[in-house]
Motif scaffolding. Sequence first.
Motif, PDB file in Angstrom:
ATOM      1  N   PRO A  50      -4.853   4.116  -0.801  1.00 35.94           N
ATOM      2  CA  PRO A  50      -3.630   4.751  -0.299  1.00 35.94           C
ATOM      3  C   PRO A  50      -2.431   4.565  -1.251  1.00 35.94           C
ATOM      4  O   PRO A  50      -1.618   5.470  -1.408  1.00 35.94           O
ATOM      5  CB  PRO A  50      -3.383   4.053   1.045  1.00 35.94           C
ATOM      6  CG  PRO A  50      -4.718   3.545   1.458  1.00 35.94           C
ATOM      7  CD  PRO A  50      -5.411   3.158   0.188  1.00 35.94           C
ATOM      8  N   GLU A  51      -2.347   3.370  -1.871  1.00 35.93           N
ATOM      9  CA  GLU A  51      -1.223   3.115  -2.779  1.00 35.93           C
ATOM     10  C   GLU A  51      -1.283   4.009  -4.012  1.00 35.93           C
ATOM     11  O   GLU A  51      -0.272   4.580  -4.433  1.00 35.93           O
ATOM     12  CB  GLU A  51      -1.217   1.643  -3.196  1.00 35.93           C
ATOM     13  CG  GLU A  51      -0.805   0.703  -2.081  1.00 35.93           C
ATOM     14  CD  GLU A  51      -0.986  -0.749  -2.451  1.00 35.93           C
ATOM     15  OE1 GLU A  51      -0.290  -1.594  -1.854  1.00 35.93           O
ATOM     16  OE2 GLU A  51      -1.819  -1.062  -3.342  1.00 35.93           O
ATOM     17  N   LYS A  60      -0.500   7.522  -3.015  1.00 36.55           N
ATOM     18  CA  LYS A  60       0.930   7.672  -2.750  1.00 36.55           C
ATOM     19  C   LYS A  60       1.704   7.872  -4.052  1.00 36.55           C
ATOM     20  O   LYS A  60       2.576   8.734  -4.138  1.00 36.55           O
ATOM     21  CB  LYS A  60       1.444   6.434  -2.010  1.00 36.55           C
ATOM     22  CG  LYS A  60       2.933   6.488  -1.689  1.00 36.55           C
ATOM     23  CD  LYS A  60       3.383   5.213  -0.982  1.00 36.55           C
ATOM     24  CE  LYS A  60       4.896   5.235  -0.737  1.00 36.55           C
ATOM     25  NZ  LYS A  60       5.338   3.971  -0.090  1.00 36.55           N
TER      26      LYS A  60
END
Length: 844
Positions: A660-661, A664
């Motif tokens: 997810p990081e 993002k």
Amino acid sequence: MVDTFDFGGLEKPKAGAKLTNPRDIFRARPSGKSKIKELWQGQAKALDDWFAKPDRNTLISMYTGAGKTLVGCLIAQSLLNQGRRNVVYACPTIDLIRQTEKEANAIGLNTTTYFEQNFSNDGFDQGKSFCITTYQALLITRTKFRGQRRPGAIIFDDAHVGERLVRDVFTVRISKIDHKDLFVSLLPDIEEAFTEIGQKHNFDAVMADTSAGSVALCPPNGIYARSDRIQATLQRFAGSSFEIELPLDYLKGHIGCCAVTISKNIIEFTPAFLPSMNILALEDNAVPKVFLSATVQSRGDIIRAFGKSPFVIEPDVDAGRGERVLLFGSAIPSFVSDKQHINKLSQKHKVLISVPSERSSNNWAPIVTAPSDAKAFSAQLDQFRAANTGKFLLVGRYDGIDLPDDDCRIMVVDGLPIGTSQLERYSFDRLHLDQAFFARIANRITQLFGRINRGKNDYGVYIIASRDFENWIRNVSNQAFFPKILQEQVRLSEDFCDQIKASITDERVYSIIDQIIDRDPKWVEYYNAHIGLNPLDDKKIEQRDQYTKVDDQFAKREANFIVKLWQGDIQGAIAEFEEEFETIRSNNPRLAGWYSVWIGTAYNMLGNQSAMFDWFDEARNRLGGKLPLPRRQLDEIGTIHPEKTVIEEGLRRFCIGSLPEVMKRGLKAREQAKLAFGDTPHNIAEEAVRQIGANLGFDARRPCNDVHDGPDDLWLDHHTKIAIPIELKNEKKGTAINSEEVGEIFQHLEWTRTNYKGYSVPGILVYTESSSVTDSSNPSLDMFFTNRERLESLWDDFTQIVAQMAKTTPVERYAIASQVGESDKWTSEAIFNRLALKSLKQVN
């Protein structure tokens, strides 16, 4: 007989209250005492405008030689007569204290001076006179102006140099020559800070004997982590030196908020931005402050120096419009290359030589040396004034001395006026924050030229000995920051030098200077024929006004950020920059990069490592990957080899973090890039193209925005030494590229090749939806069309790689980044060829 006292012989009090209108104070001066018979119109207007609201903070901006000092003295006396206690008049130098005292006394004003730890009389303590002192005496923590002497009003003369003077009181500067034991004691902590982020090689390079005076920023995180130990080291040695002890009074407890820079011989601790509102003399908003300044186009530096946004009074004046001609080194190369010519010139005339630093002053050692200290400076300057011939070396000073009329008519300028501190040198030379310095440098040049040219009937010759100074002042966009008269004089000088350079000889240079100083009628006729007839392009003035408006806003943000950080309101400090970050980024991306360094540092103080890394990535995106900032690390990755290619450098920014990081960060990059592919304003599209280049791994810049010259965008590959200039014509769709635009494209291609001689430049990309050129244009083969489709396709391929990497482990991501980087498809040359649609030369 009793000896009685005759009380009838005592002088009786005069009728009427004290005069408060400064014009009335001037009219009431003793007759015959002053050479000044009346106020100039500009002085009178400035006084009237100030007196209308004397309690507000005011910036009075008047051109050099227009009589600011007299205005300041009358305001000081007016404030005293209004009942203000402890009115202080601050000057940059002791020499100016004496000049101000002389001018005040000449119109019958009583004054007190304070310098070298002595008050000249008791008038100030008794409320009968204002006190003239130095900035340093007023601003240091141990100032005499506290308690019963706390200022009730302050006049800051030469406020345009306030940023330097205020910074001095917040700066601990440790010289290896003067404080060797302290210098050596600090090195282990600094070396350790570099080592822990894998940049010990940068520390070693700066400290090497071959470093040639280069400056490095010490890792902010490392300094913060060791701030208590560093402070203890500084305090252990401080007692032996006031120049360390006094600024350390301000920095105690705030070492971790400082931008620490190091060179081979100097370690410097100073705040990234000035916490001026923590100075006793500045913190009280109820104390009116008057800032006297030369003509300035921006309030930004006043705000940065004093933490105040003053009301501006700028009356029209014709003083300071003396005659100036600049002899550019490019027109008289033989003359400026041999300093003995200047030596010979000084045997007939008086010559003031200006250099920006002690290091550059060494180049003049064969013919002149600088005064050793402040006392020697004043004494030697007085000797120079009294002499008929000679030379005087001015080092890193652009203010504080006046040599009007026959006191001096020739100035040699050898170096752009930058580098008054190591942080400024680092900001300019390494970070290339040129745009943040436009107004400041223009102001310094204006001041510098005013040292030998004061009144409207004055005249002087300026020999421009350095190429950096000549290039800066001849840049039309930079000229917009000068007063109108100086703009015209620069353009006159360009015309004059262009006409003489073909037939110039060293002897003819001597003759030209003599003829100008001896007032050759034909020269005077030539000069007068040019002035007023060659105005600057209105578009450049509009661009300047837009810049200054935005810069004022940034200056307020900087002042608020550092004050909150200094006071422990870290979240509030962060908000100052984050709230307007998109505006900052679009207007000045490199300055946004510098702000990102300190937002990230602030998040580190809060212990928010994730946000810290995000902002440090943002900083590298704007300022390049060599910043002394930590990167995201995972223990299982092990040893990471240095990046070998530009694309590997770009992809590594997406190697650390969870799925997810990484996604993002990839999403954020795609959102920013979208602005390059739509119908967006030119400057926003410029920044989007720059961001695409930065994400690909290039050192991506906007020269046209950053230095007012060159292409709109420039992608630099420092690994293979390839430079890709990009010119945006995104507003053109159905219309052809015309001959004027082709000429501009050619100039920007040549600018790239000239400024990056060690780099291969395969050509210039013209980013546009146009696909034709006019018949009258004559483009070269190395000008290429590119368009949204080509750039978007390249960007999509890159983001797909990022998306694929996100699904793998961190170790695998580094391997993918290395593999892609070594692919022939992703070399810088291949990227250029992929973007190049067709040559402008071949399109028709």
